[in-house]
Design a protein around this motif. Structure first.
Motif, PDB file in Angstrom:
ATOM      1  N   SER A   1       0.638  -1.280  -0.022  1.00  0.00           N
ATOM      2  CA  SER A   1       0.101   0.058   0.046  1.00  0.00           C
ATOM      3  C   SER A   1       0.959   1.116  -0.038  1.00  0.00           C
ATOM      4  O   SER A   1       0.526   2.298  -0.645  1.00  0.00           O
ATOM      5  N   ILE A   2       1.863   1.184   0.823  1.00  0.00           N
ATOM      6  CA  ILE A   2       3.021   2.281   0.657  1.00  0.00           C
ATOM      7  C   ILE A   2       3.359   2.593  -0.708  1.00  0.00           C
ATOM      8  O   ILE A   2       3.592   3.691  -1.286  1.00  0.00           O
ATOM      9  N   ALA A   3       3.886   1.350  -1.317  1.00  0.00           N
ATOM     10  CA  ALA A   3       4.471   1.696  -2.736  1.00  0.00           C
ATOM     11  C   ALA A   3       3.418   2.182  -3.748  1.00  0.00           C
ATOM     12  O   ALA A   3       3.741   2.879  -4.585  1.00  0.00           O
ATOM     13  N   ILE A   4       1.948   1.799  -3.501  1.00  0.00           N
ATOM     14  CA  ILE A   4       1.233   2.141  -4.325  1.00  0.00           C
ATOM     15  C   ILE A   4       0.907   3.619  -4.284  1.00  0.00           C
ATOM     16  O   ILE A   4       0.623   4.384  -5.347  1.00  0.00           O
ATOM     17  N   ALA A   5       0.702   4.014  -3.117  1.00  0.00           N
ATOM     18  CA  ALA A   5       0.634   5.467  -2.489  1.00  0.00           C
ATOM     19  C   ALA A   5       1.775   6.383  -3.262  1.00  0.00           C
ATOM     20  O   ALA A   5       1.453   7.353  -3.685  1.00  0.00           O
ATOM     21  N   GLU A   6       2.940   5.787  -2.972  1.00  0.00           N
ATOM     22  CA  GLU A   6       4.127   6.637  -3.421  1.00  0.00           C
ATOM     23  C   GLU A   6       4.155   6.666  -4.947  1.00  0.00           C
ATOM     24  O   GLU A   6       4.601   7.997  -5.442  1.00  0.00           O
ATOM     25  N   ALA A   7       3.653   5.480  -5.541  1.00  0.00           N
ATOM     26  CA  ALA A   7       3.833   5.721  -7.222  1.00  0.00           C
ATOM     27  C   ALA A   7       2.842   6.899  -7.787  1.00  0.00           C
ATOM     28  O   ALA A   7       2.944   7.392  -8.567  1.00  0.00           O
TER      29      ALA A   7
END
Length: 267
Positions: free
Chosen positions: A59-65
């Motif tokens: 979820s962090i990676a998705i938000a970051e992208a």
């Protein structure tokens, strides 16, 4: 500070950090709050905290992208690392440099005085220093364990995501879903949105949201998603809807659910 004056590399710092506490986990926020106050870090435009049993890192990676695609500068904190310690602290999607982390560790050591910190607490504070020094727009913070007493919870969030709740870290968080959910719900704040990303909702989640005054947004009630035969998908929130979204870059059908939760929080 005298013990660390001769430290010139992460290879010097990390073994020393592991000796600071005879316990890997010491729950409680008072010590972290005290050091954080001494650091006097400038707050970013937004702080997003993500807790849950599974899917936090994704979820962090998705938000970051999504944020980077919009030109928003990000600082992402996750743990543990896979290959090298720098992975825990990312600036605009890239691991922070050794020099940035070492400078931050020095700042935390100078600020803490005789306040005892665990390896995780020290590293969490150092990551926040790196983010502040880089003047990123948004901090994306993954809770290490639980939520209520985790070091990450010393930072006031503008919005939160709890991905899901199942049995984990029972020795620390309790041996049933409701007690664990209560601990994870400790990241909620009055008047701030908190998304619960799974449709199976422990009773402790709405109870704690009502108690804290947080704005609870629940999968299946306030937002939903549908996967199409070609693997594209659609998402419907409370006010907005999106169709024919490209499938998540990360593998696994669970990434649709993680992406849906992030979209709900961003809405």
């Amino acid at each position: 500070m005298s013990d660390t004056l001769s430290f010139h590399s992460l290879g010097d710092w990390l073994p020393w950090l592991e000796t600071l506490s005879n316990r890997e986990i010491v729950l409680g926020l008072e010590r972290v709050h005290d050091v954080l106050e001494g650091l006097a870090l400038r707050r970013p435009k937004r702080v997003i905290t993500i807790a849950g049993t599974n899917g936090k890192g994704s979820s962090i990676a998705i938000a970051e992208a999504l944020l980077l695609q919009q030109g928003v500068r990000t600082g992402s904190y996750t743990s543990p690392h896979v290959y090298c310690y720098n992975e825990r602290t990312r600036i605009d999607g890239r691991p922070a440099s050794d020099s940035a982390i070492i400078s931050a560790l020095q700042a935390v050591e100078a600020a803490r005085g005789d306040i005892p910190l665990t390896f995780f607490e020290f590293g969490t504070l150092a990551t926040l220093v790196v983010f502040a020094d880089a003047s990123v727009d948004v901090w994306l913070l993954e809770v290490g364990m639980g939520g209520r007493l985790d070091a990450v919870n010393a930072v006031e969030p503008d919005g939160c995501l709890i991905t899901n709740v199942s049995l984990d870290h029972c020795a620390w968080l309790g041996n049933n879903i409701e007690s664990i959910a209560t601990e994870k719900a400790g990241i909620m704040r009055a008047g701030k949105p908190v998304v619960f990303g799974a449709e199976s909702v422990p009773a402790a989640i709405p109870h704690r949201a009502s108690e804290s005054g947080a704005e609870l947004i629940v999968a299946g009630r306030d937002f939903s998603y549908k996967i199409n035969p070609d693997k594209s998908w659609s998402w419907q929130g409370r006010r907005l809807g999106l169709d024919n979204i490209a499938p998540p870059a990360m593998q696994g059908s669970v990434q649709y659910r993680n992406s849906a939760g992030i979209l709900a929080l961003f809405e």
